[in-house]
Design a protein around this motif. Structure first.
Motif, PDB file in Angstrom:
ATOM      1  N   TYR A 268       0.800  -1.225   0.000  1.00  0.00           N
ATOM      2  CA  TYR A 268       0.000   0.000   0.000  1.00  0.00           C
ATOM      3  C   TYR A 268       0.828   1.267   0.000  1.00  0.00           C
ATOM      4  O   TYR A 268       0.421   2.276  -0.557  1.00  0.00           O
ATOM      5  CB  TYR A 268      -0.955   0.012   1.194  1.00  0.00           C
ATOM      6  CG  TYR A 268      -1.950  -1.122   1.150  1.00  0.00           C
ATOM      7  CD1 TYR A 268      -3.076  -1.048   0.342  1.00  0.00           C
ATOM      8  CD2 TYR A 268      -1.747  -2.281   1.891  1.00  0.00           C
ATOM      9  CE1 TYR A 268      -3.989  -2.091   0.282  1.00  0.00           C
ATOM     10  CE2 TYR A 268      -2.656  -3.329   1.846  1.00  0.00           C
ATOM     11  CZ  TYR A 268      -3.767  -3.229   1.041  1.00  0.00           C
ATOM     12  OH  TYR A 268      -4.664  -4.266   0.976  1.00  0.00           O
ATOM     13  N   LEU A 269       1.965   1.250   0.655  1.00  0.00           N
ATOM     14  CA  LEU A 269       2.787   2.455   0.777  1.00  0.00           C
ATOM     15  C   LEU A 269       3.857   2.482  -0.303  1.00  0.00           C
ATOM     16  O   LEU A 269       4.568   1.493  -0.507  1.00  0.00           O
ATOM     17  CB  LEU A 269       3.463   2.510   2.146  1.00  0.00           C
ATOM     18  CG  LEU A 269       2.550   2.571   3.369  1.00  0.00           C
ATOM     19  CD1 LEU A 269       3.387   2.546   4.642  1.00  0.00           C
ATOM     20  CD2 LEU A 269       1.655   3.805   3.329  1.00  0.00           C
ATOM     21  N   SER A 270       3.977   3.604  -0.963  1.00  0.00           N
ATOM     22  CA  SER A 270       5.033   3.838  -1.942  1.00  0.00           C
ATOM     23  C   SER A 270       5.589   5.223  -1.644  1.00  0.00           C
ATOM     24  O   SER A 270       4.844   6.203  -1.619  1.00  0.00           O
ATOM     25  CB  SER A 270       4.454   3.783  -3.354  1.00  0.00           C
ATOM     26  OG  SER A 270       5.444   4.101  -4.298  1.00  0.00           O
ATOM     27  N   PHE A 271       6.878   5.297  -1.403  1.00  0.00           N
ATOM     28  CA  PHE A 271       7.477   6.543  -0.941  1.00  0.00           C
ATOM     29  C   PHE A 271       7.955   7.423  -2.092  1.00  0.00           C
ATOM     30  O   PHE A 271       8.598   6.955  -3.021  1.00  0.00           O
ATOM     31  CB  PHE A 271       8.644   6.253   0.007  1.00  0.00           C
ATOM     32  CG  PHE A 271       8.181   5.799   1.359  1.00  0.00           C
ATOM     33  CD1 PHE A 271       7.930   6.719   2.367  1.00  0.00           C
ATOM     34  CD2 PHE A 271       7.961   4.467   1.622  1.00  0.00           C
ATOM     35  CE1 PHE A 271       7.484   6.310   3.606  1.00  0.00           C
ATOM     36  CE2 PHE A 271       7.513   4.044   2.855  1.00  0.00           C
ATOM     37  CZ  PHE A 271       7.271   4.968   3.850  1.00  0.00           C
ATOM     38  N   ASP A 272       7.620   8.704  -1.988  1.00  0.00           N
ATOM     39  CA  ASP A 272       8.155   9.745  -2.869  1.00  0.00           C
ATOM     40  C   ASP A 272       9.212  10.503  -2.082  1.00  0.00           C
ATOM     41  O   ASP A 272       9.064  10.722  -0.881  1.00  0.00           O
ATOM     42  CB  ASP A 272       7.062  10.712  -3.308  1.00  0.00           C
ATOM     43  CG  ASP A 272       6.069  10.063  -4.263  1.00  0.00           C
ATOM     44  OD1 ASP A 272       6.505   9.281  -5.121  1.00  0.00           O
ATOM     45  OD2 ASP A 272       4.867  10.345  -4.138  1.00  0.00           O
TER      46      ASP A 272
ATOM     47  N   GLN B 143      -9.129  -2.499   4.117  1.00  0.00           N
ATOM     48  CA  GLN B 143      -7.672  -2.534   3.954  1.00  0.00           C
ATOM     49  C   GLN B 143      -6.932  -1.653   4.963  1.00  0.00           C
ATOM     50  O   GLN B 143      -5.705  -1.656   5.005  1.00  0.00           O
ATOM     51  CB  GLN B 143      -7.272  -2.080   2.542  1.00  0.00           C
ATOM     52  CG  GLN B 143      -7.572  -3.083   1.465  1.00  0.00           C
ATOM     53  CD  GLN B 143      -8.988  -2.949   0.944  1.00  0.00           C
ATOM     54  OE1 GLN B 143      -9.576  -1.879   0.979  1.00  0.00           O
ATOM     55  NE2 GLN B 143      -9.560  -4.035   0.481  1.00  0.00           N
ATOM     56  N   HIS B 144      -7.659  -0.902   5.763  1.00  0.00           N
ATOM     57  CA  HIS B 144      -7.024   0.068   6.660  1.00  0.00           C
ATOM     58  C   HIS B 144      -6.030  -0.587   7.624  1.00  0.00           C
ATOM     59  O   HIS B 144      -4.927  -0.077   7.826  1.00  0.00           O
ATOM     60  CB  HIS B 144      -8.094   0.857   7.422  1.00  0.00           C
ATOM     61  CG  HIS B 144      -7.551   1.961   8.244  1.00  0.00           C
ATOM     62  ND1 HIS B 144      -6.892   3.046   7.710  1.00  0.00           N
ATOM     63  CD2 HIS B 144      -7.554   2.154   9.582  1.00  0.00           C
ATOM     64  CE1 HIS B 144      -6.528   3.867   8.681  1.00  0.00           C
ATOM     65  NE2 HIS B 144      -6.913   3.342   9.827  1.00  0.00           N
ATOM     66  N   ALA B 145      -6.402  -1.713   8.200  1.00  0.00           N
ATOM     67  CA  ALA B 145      -5.500  -2.390   9.147  1.00  0.00           C
ATOM     68  C   ALA B 145      -4.208  -2.821   8.456  1.00  0.00           C
ATOM     69  O   ALA B 145      -3.123  -2.731   9.042  1.00  0.00           O
ATOM     70  CB  ALA B 145      -6.192  -3.583   9.789  1.00  0.00           C
ATOM     71  N   ALA B 146      -4.298  -3.261   7.206  1.00  0.00           N
ATOM     72  CA  ALA B 146      -3.095  -3.668   6.465  1.00  0.00           C
ATOM     73  C   ALA B 146      -2.189  -2.476   6.198  1.00  0.00           C
ATOM     74  O   ALA B 146      -0.961  -2.592   6.265  1.00  0.00           O
ATOM     75  CB  ALA B 146      -3.493  -4.346   5.150  1.00  0.00           C
ATOM     76  N   VAL B 147      -2.776  -1.317   5.910  1.00  0.00           N
ATOM     77  CA  VAL B 147      -1.981  -0.101   5.698  1.00  0.00           C
ATOM     78  C   VAL B 147      -1.260   0.270   6.989  1.00  0.00           C
ATOM     79  O   VAL B 147      -0.054   0.556   6.984  1.00  0.00           O
ATOM     80  CB  VAL B 147      -2.859   1.068   5.211  1.00  0.00           C
ATOM     81  CG1 VAL B 147      -2.060   2.362   5.163  1.00  0.00           C
ATOM     82  CG2 VAL B 147      -3.464   0.758   3.848  1.00  0.00           C
ATOM     83  N   LEU B 148      -1.981   0.246   8.103  1.00  0.00           N
ATOM     84  CA  LEU B 148      -1.361   0.589   9.386  1.00  0.00           C
ATOM     85  C   LEU B 148      -0.273  -0.414   9.761  1.00  0.00           C
ATOM     86  O   LEU B 148       0.737  -0.039  10.378  1.00  0.00           O
ATOM     87  CB  LEU B 148      -2.417   0.687  10.481  1.00  0.00           C
ATOM     88  CG  LEU B 148      -3.388   1.859  10.344  1.00  0.00           C
ATOM     89  CD1 LEU B 148      -4.399   1.838  11.486  1.00  0.00           C
ATOM     90  CD2 LEU B 148      -2.661   3.198  10.285  1.00  0.00           C
ATOM     91  N   ALA B 149      -0.427  -1.674   9.372  1.00  0.00           N
ATOM     92  CA  ALA B 149       0.614  -2.674   9.625  1.00  0.00           C
ATOM     93  C   ALA B 149       1.873  -2.332   8.831  1.00  0.00           C
ATOM     94  O   ALA B 149       2.995  -2.496   9.332  1.00  0.00           O
ATOM     95  CB  ALA B 149       0.114  -4.068   9.273  1.00  0.00           C
ATOM     96  N   GLU B 150       1.716  -1.833   7.596  1.00  0.00           N
ATOM     97  CA  GLU B 150       2.888  -1.418   6.812  1.00  0.00           C
ATOM     98  C   GLU B 150       3.558  -0.203   7.442  1.00  0.00           C
ATOM     99  O   GLU B 150       4.789  -0.133   7.495  1.00  0.00           O
ATOM    100  CB  GLU B 150       2.481  -1.107   5.369  1.00  0.00           C
ATOM    101  CG  GLU B 150       2.190  -2.345   4.568  1.00  0.00           C
ATOM    102  CD  GLU B 150       1.999  -2.074   3.091  1.00  0.00           C
ATOM    103  OE1 GLU B 150       2.148  -0.918   2.639  1.00  0.00           O
ATOM    104  OE2 GLU B 150       1.720  -3.044   2.361  1.00  0.00           O
TER     105      GLU B 150
END
Length: 102
Positions: A6-10, A31-38
């Motif tokens: 979910y996370l891609s860094f700029d 998907q919110h919990a998966a984003v917070l896990a990342e």
């Protein structure tokens, strides 16, 4: 490299040698919990590899973070911003990647 779904860094740099690494994910509640896990995975890595370097870069630290979470209707938005020294960025990019080079 650790895979982030979910996370891609700029990356952006300023004139004082500070790099900003910023990732934004906007997902449904499912998907919110998966984003917070990342997010936690990234912060755990930073704390493990730079345990004494967390804090304001103006004070000589290597990294600092700002986490913003908002909910608008069915969408959950997460923004993770890391202010980072060159040393931190050099260690971070091989692990989490960054934007493709031009």
């Amino acid at each position: 490299m650790l895979a982030l779904r979910y996370l891609s860094f700029d990356l952006s740099d300023n004139d004082e040698g500070v790099t900003t690494l910023e990732a934004l994910a906007s997902t449904s509640a499912a998907q919110h919990a998966a984003v917070l896990a990342e997010v936690q995975q990234v912060l755990d890595w930073a704390r493990q590899h730079f345990p004494h370097g967390h804090g304001p870069l103006d004070d000589g630290m290597d990294w600092d973070e700002d986490l913003q979470v908002s909910v608008e209707g069915p969408w959950h938005s997460v923004t993770l911003t890391l202010a980072a020294s060159a040393r931190f960025v050099e260690a971070f990019l091989p692990v989490f990647g960054g934007p493709p080079e031009d």
